[in-house]
Design a protein around this motif. Structure first.
Motif, PDB file in Angstrom:
ATOM      1  N   ALA A   6      59.294 -21.293  51.070  1.00 25.69           N
ATOM      2  CA  ALA A   6      58.464 -22.371  50.520  1.00 25.69           C
ATOM      3  C   ALA A   6      58.455 -22.297  48.992  1.00 25.69           C
ATOM      4  CB  ALA A   6      57.036 -22.253  51.053  1.00 25.69           C
ATOM      5  N   GLN A   7      58.398 -23.449  48.355  1.00 22.85           N
ATOM      6  CA  GLN A   7      58.417 -23.521  46.890  1.00 22.85           C
ATOM      7  C   GLN A   7      57.273 -22.711  46.273  1.00 22.85           C
ATOM      8  OE1 GLN A   7      60.642 -24.980  44.629  1.00 22.85           O
ATOM      9  NE2 GLN A   7      59.382 -23.853  43.176  1.00 22.85           N
ATOM     10  N   ASN A   8      56.076 -22.805  46.857  1.00 27.18           N
ATOM     11  CA  ASN A   8      54.934 -22.072  46.281  1.00 27.18           C
ATOM     12  C   ASN A   8      55.130 -20.560  46.394  1.00 27.18           C
ATOM     13  OD1 ASN A   8      54.534 -22.126  49.087  1.00 27.18           O
ATOM     14  ND2 ASN A   8      52.304 -22.059  48.879  1.00 27.18           N
ATOM     15  N   MET A   9      55.810 -20.112  47.450  1.00 26.63           N
ATOM     16  CA  MET A   9      56.089 -18.679  47.573  1.00 26.63           C
ATOM     17  C   MET A   9      57.136 -18.244  46.557  1.00 26.63           C
ATOM     18  SD  MET A   9      55.949 -18.009  51.657  1.00 26.63           S
ATOM     19  CE  MET A   9      55.866 -16.235  51.472  1.00 26.63           C
ATOM     20  N   ALA A  10      58.153 -19.055  46.369  1.00 26.41           N
ATOM     21  CA  ALA A  10      59.185 -18.731  45.385  1.00 26.41           C
ATOM     22  C   ALA A  10      58.583 -18.660  43.985  1.00 26.41           C
ATOM     23  CB  ALA A  10      60.304 -19.766  45.429  1.00 26.41           C
ATOM     24  N   ALA A  11      57.655 -19.583  43.705  1.00 26.84           N
ATOM     25  CA  ALA A  11      57.027 -19.622  42.385  1.00 26.84           C
ATOM     26  C   ALA A  11      56.135 -18.402  42.139  1.00 26.84           C
ATOM     27  CB  ALA A  11      56.217 -20.904  42.228  1.00 26.84           C
ATOM     28  N   SER A  12      55.677 -17.758  43.213  1.00 32.83           N
ATOM     29  CA  SER A  12      54.777 -16.614  43.057  1.00 32.83           C
ATOM     30  C   SER A  12      55.520 -15.301  42.793  1.00 32.83           C
ATOM     31  CB  SER A  12      53.885 -16.470  44.286  1.00 32.83           C
ATOM     32  OG  SER A  12      54.642 -16.034  45.389  1.00 32.83           O
ATOM     33  N   VAL A  13      56.840 -15.295  42.912  1.00 36.28           N
ATOM     34  CA  VAL A  13      57.619 -14.077  42.703  1.00 36.28           C
ATOM     35  C   VAL A  13      57.696 -13.765  41.208  1.00 36.28           C
ATOM     36  CG1 VAL A  13      59.900 -13.009  42.943  1.00 36.28           C
ATOM     37  CG2 VAL A  13      58.985 -14.441  44.785  1.00 36.28           C
ATOM     38  N   ASP A  14      57.353 -12.540  40.855  1.00 34.74           N
ATOM     39  CA  ASP A  14      57.459 -12.072  39.470  1.00 34.74           C
ATOM     40  C   ASP A  14      58.892 -11.594  39.260  1.00 34.74           C
ATOM     41  OD1 ASP A  14      57.358 -10.820  37.007  1.00 34.74           O
ATOM     42  OD2 ASP A  14      55.478  -9.765  37.410  1.00 34.74           O
ATOM     43  N   VAL A  15      59.781 -12.530  38.900  1.00 37.72           N
ATOM     44  CA  VAL A  15      61.203 -12.199  38.809  1.00 37.72           C
ATOM     45  C   VAL A  15      61.487 -11.159  37.733  1.00 37.72           C
ATOM     46  CG1 VAL A  15      62.089 -14.322  39.851  1.00 37.72           C
ATOM     47  CG2 VAL A  15      61.681 -14.240  37.412  1.00 37.72           C
ATOM     48  N   SER A  16      60.704 -11.149  36.654  1.00 36.03           N
ATOM     49  CA  SER A  16      60.953 -10.150  35.615  1.00 36.03           C
ATOM     50  C   SER A  16      60.640  -8.747  36.140  1.00 36.03           C
ATOM     51  CB  SER A  16      60.169 -10.456  34.343  1.00 36.03           C
ATOM     52  OG  SER A  16      58.781 -10.394  34.581  1.00 36.03           O
ATOM     53  N   ALA A  17      59.580  -8.607  36.949  1.00 33.98           N
ATOM     54  CA  ALA A  17      59.229  -7.306  37.509  1.00 33.98           C
ATOM     55  C   ALA A  17      60.292  -6.842  38.503  1.00 33.98           C
ATOM     56  CB  ALA A  17      57.860  -7.365  38.179  1.00 33.98           C
ATOM     57  N   VAL A  18      60.798  -7.752  39.319  1.00 28.76           N
ATOM     58  CA  VAL A  18      61.827  -7.398  40.300  1.00 28.76           C
ATOM     59  C   VAL A  18      63.123  -7.019  39.579  1.00 28.76           C
ATOM     60  CG1 VAL A  18      63.218  -8.240  42.242  1.00 28.76           C
ATOM     61  CG2 VAL A  18      60.776  -8.825  42.103  1.00 28.76           C
ATOM     62  N   ALA A  19      63.503  -7.801  38.572  1.00 23.96           N
ATOM     63  CA  ALA A  19      64.713  -7.479  37.802  1.00 23.96           C
ATOM     64  C   ALA A  19      64.555  -6.133  37.098  1.00 23.96           C
ATOM     65  CB  ALA A  19      65.001  -8.588  36.788  1.00 23.96           C
ATOM     66  N   ARG A  20      63.360  -5.857  36.577  1.00 25.77           N
ATOM     67  CA  ARG A  20      63.103  -4.573  35.908  1.00 25.77           C
ATOM     68  C   ARG A  20      63.277  -3.416  36.904  1.00 25.77           C
ATOM     69  NH1 ARG A  20      58.295  -5.561  33.252  1.00 25.77           N
ATOM     70  NH2 ARG A  20      57.159  -5.131  35.171  1.00 25.77           N
ATOM     71  N   PHE A  21      62.768  -3.600  38.153  1.00 27.68           N
ATOM     72  CA  PHE A  21      62.946  -2.548  39.165  1.00 27.68           C
ATOM     73  C   PHE A  21      64.426  -2.277  39.394  1.00 27.68           C
ATOM     74  CE2 PHE A  21      64.003  -1.357  43.504  1.00 27.68           C
ATOM     75  CZ  PHE A  21      63.377  -0.121  43.573  1.00 27.68           C
ATOM     76  N   PHE A  22      65.232  -3.314  39.598  1.00 29.89           N
ATOM     77  CA  PHE A  22      66.645  -3.110  39.894  1.00 29.89           C
ATOM     78  C   PHE A  22      67.441  -2.633  38.681  1.00 29.89           C
ATOM     79  CE2 PHE A  22      65.611  -5.549  43.725  1.00 29.89           C
ATOM     80  CZ  PHE A  22      66.128  -4.663  44.651  1.00 29.89           C
ATOM     81  N   GLY A  23      66.856  -2.732  37.490  1.00 32.12           N
ATOM     82  CA  GLY A  23      67.473  -2.166  36.298  1.00 32.12           C
ATOM     83  C   GLY A  23      67.077  -0.714  36.069  1.00 32.12           C
ATOM     84  N   SER A  24      66.086  -0.233  36.838  1.00 30.75           N
ATOM     85  CA  SER A  24      65.611   1.145  36.688  1.00 30.75           C
ATOM     86  C   SER A  24      66.590   2.102  37.376  1.00 30.75           C
ATOM     87  CB  SER A  24      64.226   1.297  37.323  1.00 30.75           C
ATOM     88  OG  SER A  24      64.319   1.275  38.744  1.00 30.75           O
ATOM     89  N   PRO A  25      66.510   3.402  37.047  1.00 30.96           N
ATOM     90  CA  PRO A  25      67.382   4.367  37.744  1.00 30.96           C
ATOM     91  C   PRO A  25      67.232   4.310  39.271  1.00 30.96           C
ATOM     92  CG  PRO A  25      66.439   5.380  35.791  1.00 30.96           C
ATOM     93  CD  PRO A  25      65.769   4.033  35.948  1.00 30.96           C
ATOM     94  N   LEU A  26      65.990   4.186  39.775  1.00 32.96           N
ATOM     95  CA  LEU A  26      65.787   4.104  41.219  1.00 32.96           C
ATOM     96  C   LEU A  26      66.395   2.832  41.794  1.00 32.96           C
ATOM     97  CD1 LEU A  26      64.563   5.266  43.829  1.00 32.96           C
ATOM     98  CD2 LEU A  26      62.422   4.094  43.224  1.00 32.96           C
ATOM     99  N   GLY A  27      66.184   1.709  41.134  1.00 32.88           N
ATOM    100  CA  GLY A  27      66.753   0.441  41.594  1.00 32.88           C
ATOM    101  C   GLY A  27      68.269   0.467  41.611  1.00 32.88           C
ATOM    102  N   LYS A  28      68.866   1.089  40.601  1.00 28.72           N
ATOM    103  CA  LYS A  28      70.328   1.205  40.550  1.00 28.72           C
ATOM    104  C   LYS A  28      70.841   2.096  41.681  1.00 28.72           C
ATOM    105  CE  LYS A  28      70.723   0.318  35.622  1.00 28.72           C
ATOM    106  NZ  LYS A  28      70.997   0.883  34.301  1.00 28.72           N
ATOM    107  N   ARG A  29      70.088   3.147  42.004  1.00 23.72           N
ATOM    108  CA  ARG A  29      70.471   4.000  43.136  1.00 23.72           C
ATOM    109  C   ARG A  29      70.461   3.191  44.428  1.00 23.72           C
ATOM    110  NH1 ARG A  29      66.414   8.890  42.862  1.00 23.72           N
ATOM    111  NH2 ARG A  29      67.455   9.474  44.807  1.00 23.72           N
ATOM    112  N   MET A  30      69.433   2.343  44.597  1.00 25.40           N
ATOM    113  CA  MET A  30      69.347   1.510  45.801  1.00 25.40           C
ATOM    114  C   MET A  30      70.527   0.548  45.867  1.00 25.40           C
ATOM    115  SD  MET A  30      66.311  -1.036  47.130  1.00 25.40           S
ATOM    116  CE  MET A  30      65.084   0.240  47.343  1.00 25.40           C
TER     117      MET A  30
END
Length: 141
Positions: A22-46
């Protein structure tokens, strides 16, 4: 491939267009926080891991106050690395105090996840993390 804010926004847009989100659910995602996680050492390991499980439901018998009860829940994510599970529990809310203190409060929850995952797979959990997405902190517990 790196996960960026742009790639996440594009993926969310695609899911909305395909009516899978749903559009409202997509709008609620903090994309910067998610991108930051996947840029972290742990996120890169995943991202490098071959075997990644997400939103894995579980049921586990536990002894509580002298009674056997079924505990049911959902493991946010785990991945295999060097023959052991790396368990990740995401927290999206703002934390009061230090990330380390907040992680200690969640440690019993991760102990239950560890028991359930090891019982279901026969593979040892090597590390457990609480990933505070709003803080950009991944705390080993």
């Amino acid at each position: 491939a790196a996960i960026t804010e742009t790639s996440l926004k594009n993926r969310l847009d695609e899911l909305v267009q395909r009516e899978m989100l749903a559009q409202n659910m997509a709008a609620s995602v903090d994309v910067s926080a998610v991108a930051r996680f996947f840029g972290s050492p742990l996120g890169k390991r995943m991202l490098r891991a071959g075997d990644v499980l997400r939103e894995k439901p579980f049921s586990l018998f536990e002894e509580i106050d002298g009674r056997r009860v079924i505990v049911q829940g959902m493991i946010d994510a785990c991945f295999l690395e060097n023959g052991g599970w790396i368990l990740v529990d995401y927290k999206t809310d703002r934390q009061k105090g230090s990330a380390e203190d907040a992680a200690k409060a969640h440690a019993p929850q991760l102990e239950i996840y560890q028991k359930a995952l090891e019982a279901a797979t026969g593979i040892t959990v090597a590390e457990k993390y609480v990933a505070f997405l709003s803080l950009g902190a991944n705390v080993l517990v």
